[in-house]
Design a protein around this motif. Structure first.
Motif, PDB file in Angstrom:
ATOM      1  N   SER A  31       0.825  -1.202   0.000  1.00 43.91           N
ATOM      2  CA  SER A  31       0.000   0.000   0.000  1.00 43.91           C
ATOM      3  C   SER A  31       0.863   1.257   0.000  1.00 43.91           C
ATOM      4  O   SER A  31       1.956   1.290   0.592  1.00 43.91           O
ATOM      5  N   LYS A  32       0.397   2.292  -0.715  1.00 47.47           N
ATOM      6  CA  LYS A  32       1.038   3.607  -0.753  1.00 47.47           C
ATOM      7  C   LYS A  32       2.498   3.516  -1.220  1.00 47.47           C
ATOM      8  O   LYS A  32       3.406   4.076  -0.593  1.00 47.47           O
ATOM      9  N   ASN A  34       3.184   3.996  -4.742  1.00 51.23           N
ATOM     10  CA  ASN A  34       3.162   4.601  -6.082  1.00 51.23           C
ATOM     11  C   ASN A  34       3.267   3.553  -7.196  1.00 51.23           C
ATOM     12  O   ASN A  34       3.879   3.817  -8.251  1.00 51.23           O
ATOM     13  N   LEU A  35       2.692   2.407  -6.993  1.00 50.86           N
ATOM     14  CA  LEU A  35       2.712   1.347  -8.006  1.00 50.86           C
ATOM     15  C   LEU A  35       1.738   1.680  -9.138  1.00 50.86           C
ATOM     16  O   LEU A  35       0.653   2.231  -8.910  1.00 50.86           O
ATOM     17  N   ASN A  54      -2.538   3.361  -4.501  1.00 51.90           N
ATOM     18  CA  ASN A  54      -1.465   3.422  -5.491  1.00 51.90           C
ATOM     19  C   ASN A  54      -2.012   4.102  -6.750  1.00 51.90           C
ATOM     20  O   ASN A  54      -2.993   4.855  -6.667  1.00 51.90           O
ATOM     21  N   ASN A  79      -7.158   3.756  -6.206  1.00 51.44           N
ATOM     22  CA  ASN A  79      -6.115   3.586  -7.219  1.00 51.44           C
ATOM     23  C   ASN A  79      -6.402   4.339  -8.519  1.00 51.44           C
ATOM     24  O   ASN A  79      -5.546   4.380  -9.390  1.00 51.44           O
TER      25      ASN A  79
END
Length: 477
Positions: A31-32, A34-35, A54, A79
């Motif tokens: 989580s979190k 930047n994927l 993300n 997302n």
């Protein structure tokens, strides 16, 4: 590959004589980070995958390279997700919890979730969904909770809760804060209480009407969660030009909607009546109590029996079966008591129809009698006093009057008839003021010339006095 949040552990617990127990928790959290896509090379032991918060905009078919047989929780919220492939869930068929909330999804295509036969919870709230294919949720045979709030849905998906296509295990459907204007009220009323208990549709653009008020008033009296939990958020739009937003439960004031009242169960003699124990929770243990606080006896050979679904069946119902029946529903989380008022009519259903036929026949007979009387009064031949030679026919008039009221036989000799008719006398016209007959306006007696020639004085009949035959004036004998 993102394994920075891998928390795979083995916890060895040993307690006295018990055997060694191994418990494995497999959570992959990315989580979190930047994927822009889901990590594809995940360990096959992964049970929970969190890739929320993300920048993943699409979930393609090959987002995982191999099957993940142990994955039961997948979190993809926040997302900006706008696209989901129809084959996105082929390798994760064991999912039980799927979170797709707070994305930018606009539509749900056909059979998109079909592989997820074990899915129990599906979160789709806070998207931009306006189009839902009727087959989008096909295959979700284990689904219990579906969250579709805060979208742009304008049609109530009745197929999810009704008829052969409905989701058998669905107990919560959240459609709040959408753009639904009209509800299928009749269909919703017919649903079991345990389904209605989890139908949420507050904060929509529903059009105000009294049927909607009656529906929600009923649910509120039954203390259904969908009506009670968000009481102040149940609003509707007034159909007038000002488009005012009103509290739904105030429509009895603003639109003069009648106060809701539970209707009684009615039956006729010898009918079989089935009373439903419509509890708010599914699969509750149900027992019944008869009027007079008598517990329903066990056994299938009784005239009153509890069916497998918890309903009460009363065979060959009688008037003494009228009264208040009580159903007690018990579950692990809730105890509920329901009351059903039964009224038994003291006649059979077919007998009621015969009574109506008899009343109809009597009415027709009465009308026919009235018509015959009117014909007799107004369509009989002209009386003699309205014809020429009044002097001669006045004698005959008196004879007619006498023959109607006297039992004396009629004779050919007019003089003899006059003598015999003295047994029946009419009241002197002077005494008939205010009655049906009339008197000479001049107050003088006119003497019949023929009577002066030897038959004695006799007063001349006045034309309108014929009605005296039917007067209530006593007859002097």
């Amino acid at each position: 590959m993102c394994l920075c949040g891998d928390t795979s552990q083995a916890l060895n617990l040993h307690h006295q004589s018990h055997k060694l127990t191994l418990r494995t928790i497999n959570i992959v959290s990315c989580s979190k980070m930047n994927l822009t896509m889901v990590p594809s090379d995940l360990p096959n032991y992964t049970a929970v995958l969190d890739v929320s918060f993300n920048e993943i905009t699409g979930l393609r078919a090959q987002w995982t390279k191999h099957k993940l047989p142990n994955l039961h929780n997948l979190l993809l919220s926040h997302n900006g997700l706008s696209f989901i492939s129809s084959e996105a869930f082929i390798f994760v068929k064991q999912l039980r919890y799927l979170d797709l909330s707070s994305n930018t999804l606009r539509q749900l295509d056909e059979f998109i979730f079909e592989p997820l036969v074990h899915l129990e919870v599906l979160l789709l709230y806070n998207n931009q969904i306006s189009q839902i294919d009727r087959t989008a949720f096909t295959g979700l045979t284990s689904l219990q909770k579906l969250y579709l709030s805060q979208n742009q849905v304008s049609r109530f998906p009745l197929e999810l809760v009704k008829d052969k296509n409905r989701l058998e295990k669905l107990s919560l459907l959240d459609l709040s804060s959408n753009r639904i204007k009209v509800l299928p009220i009749q269909d919703l009323q017919a649903l079991p209480a345990w389904i209605k208990n989890g139908l949420y549709f507050h904060n929509n653009t529903l059009i105000c009407d009294c049927e909607l008020y009656s529906l929600m008033a009923h649910w509120y009296i039954r203390r259904l969660n969908s009506a009670v939990d968000f009481k102040d958020d149940h609003t509707c739009v007034h159909p007038g030009p000002d488009k005012r937003v009103l509290r739904l439960y105030d429509l009895n004031v603003h639109m003069n909607c009648s106060t809701f009242k539970e209707t009684d169960q009615e039956a006729y003699l010898e009918q079989t009546l089935t009373l439903s124990c419509d509890t708010r929770h599914r699969n509750m243990s149900k027992t019944w109590m008869l009027p007079g606080n008598i517990v329903v006896p066990l056994g299938d050979n009784q005239s009153i029996v509890v069916l497998k679904d918890g309903s009460l069946e009363i065979k060959s119902i009688r008037p003494e079966d009228s009264g208040v029946y009580t159903c007690f529903g018990v579950s692990e989380y809730l105890n509920e008591t329901l009351y059903v008022v039964v009224k038994v009519h003291n006649f059979t259903l077919s007998g009621n129809g015969e009574t109506l036929n008899t009343a109809y026949t009597t009415l027709v007979g009465c009308l026919a009698s009235v018509v015959l009387v009117l014909i007799y009064l107004y369509m009989t031949p002209c009386r003699c006093f309205c014809c020429p030679d009044q002097g001669k026919k006045n004698q005959h008039e008196d004879s007619i009057h006498s023959s109607m009221l006297s039992a004396t036989p009629t004779h050919e000799d007019m003089a003899t008839k006059a003598e015999l008719n003295r047994h029946v006398a009419f009241i002197d016209p002077k005494d008939l003021q205010g009655q049906n007959g009339k008197v000479n306006p001049n107050g003088e007696e006119e003497v019949d010339e023929e009577a002066m020639q030897g038959k004695g004085k006799r007063k001349k009949s006045v034309a309108d006095s014929i009605s005296s035959v039917f007067s209530d004036t006593p007859i002097v004998v």
